[in-house]
Design an enzyme around this catalytic site. Sequence first.
Site, PDB file in Angstrom:
ATOM      1  N   CYS A 123      42.398  19.490  -5.967  1.00  0.00           N
ATOM      2  CA  CYS A 123      43.006  20.578  -5.202  1.00  0.00           C
ATOM      3  C   CYS A 123      43.002  21.864  -6.014  1.00  0.00           C
ATOM      4  O   CYS A 123      42.650  22.933  -5.509  1.00  0.00           O
ATOM      5  CB  CYS A 123      44.428  20.202  -4.805  1.00  0.00           C
ATOM      6  N   CYS A 230      47.475  23.756 -14.604  1.00  0.00           N
ATOM      7  CA  CYS A 230      46.503  24.107 -13.576  1.00  0.00           C
ATOM      8  C   CYS A 230      45.528  25.166 -14.069  1.00  0.00           C
ATOM      9  O   CYS A 230      44.529  25.427 -13.424  1.00  0.00           O
ATOM     10  CB  CYS A 230      47.204  24.625 -12.323  1.00  0.00           C
TER      11      CYS A 230
END
Length: 250
Positions: A123, A230
Amino acid sequence: MPLEAPLPALEERVADLNARFKHRSATQVMSHALTDPEIGPLALVSSFGAESVVLLHMVSRVDRSTPVIFLDTQMLFQETLEYQVDVSKKLGLTDVRTIHPDADQVFKRDPDNILHLADTDACCNLRKVEPLANAIAPFDGWITGRKRFQGGKRVDLEFFEIENGRIKVNPLAHWAADDVKDYMINNRLPRHPLVGRGFPSIGCAPCTSAVKPGEDPRAGRWRGAEKSECGIHFVDGKIQRIASSPEQGD
């Protein structure tokens, strides 16, 4: 896309910059980075997160037309979207570029917006890594908010470094956590509205939760999972993940 300087020449340039600015302030580093033609065109990558307003304010004091890249993953908190608009207006930033994941790729790989439930790395790659790589491609370098006190591979962080053939500028490299807080207070900068509600690190809404007193500031990111980062960095042309700050890029 800008022509990349030969690596030895780039290394020499960065070494010279670090030697010259070794004892300079963050604002001096920022000012020089944005005005030195040998560094080339730069962009500030900003998440408009908990600490982002510091670099945004510094940029606005030097050149309000500096490109600011804001990555809207289409999964951000509504508070972040509103904060981005408010801060940009307050600081008079004139070239804030909101980028999004490729619509065709999202439809192909995450049509129901549930990829984060099965594979958070996939994602992040779809919604952050790929669009950000495309966004910084036209620039010779970019500005980040990374700092030495964040530890890990950052303990020896310099003001200027090389990443994938580009110059990366880290004006806050030598700042402590209190320096960030003091700068925001002294310049009366607006806080992200979620900070006061227990969110010292702010990412996408589905993967961010409030942090309890005494917890690590990043405890609310991907809570219950091994994943804690991330942000991505390019080393020798390859994507690699390393320990990072609460905010990516800034």
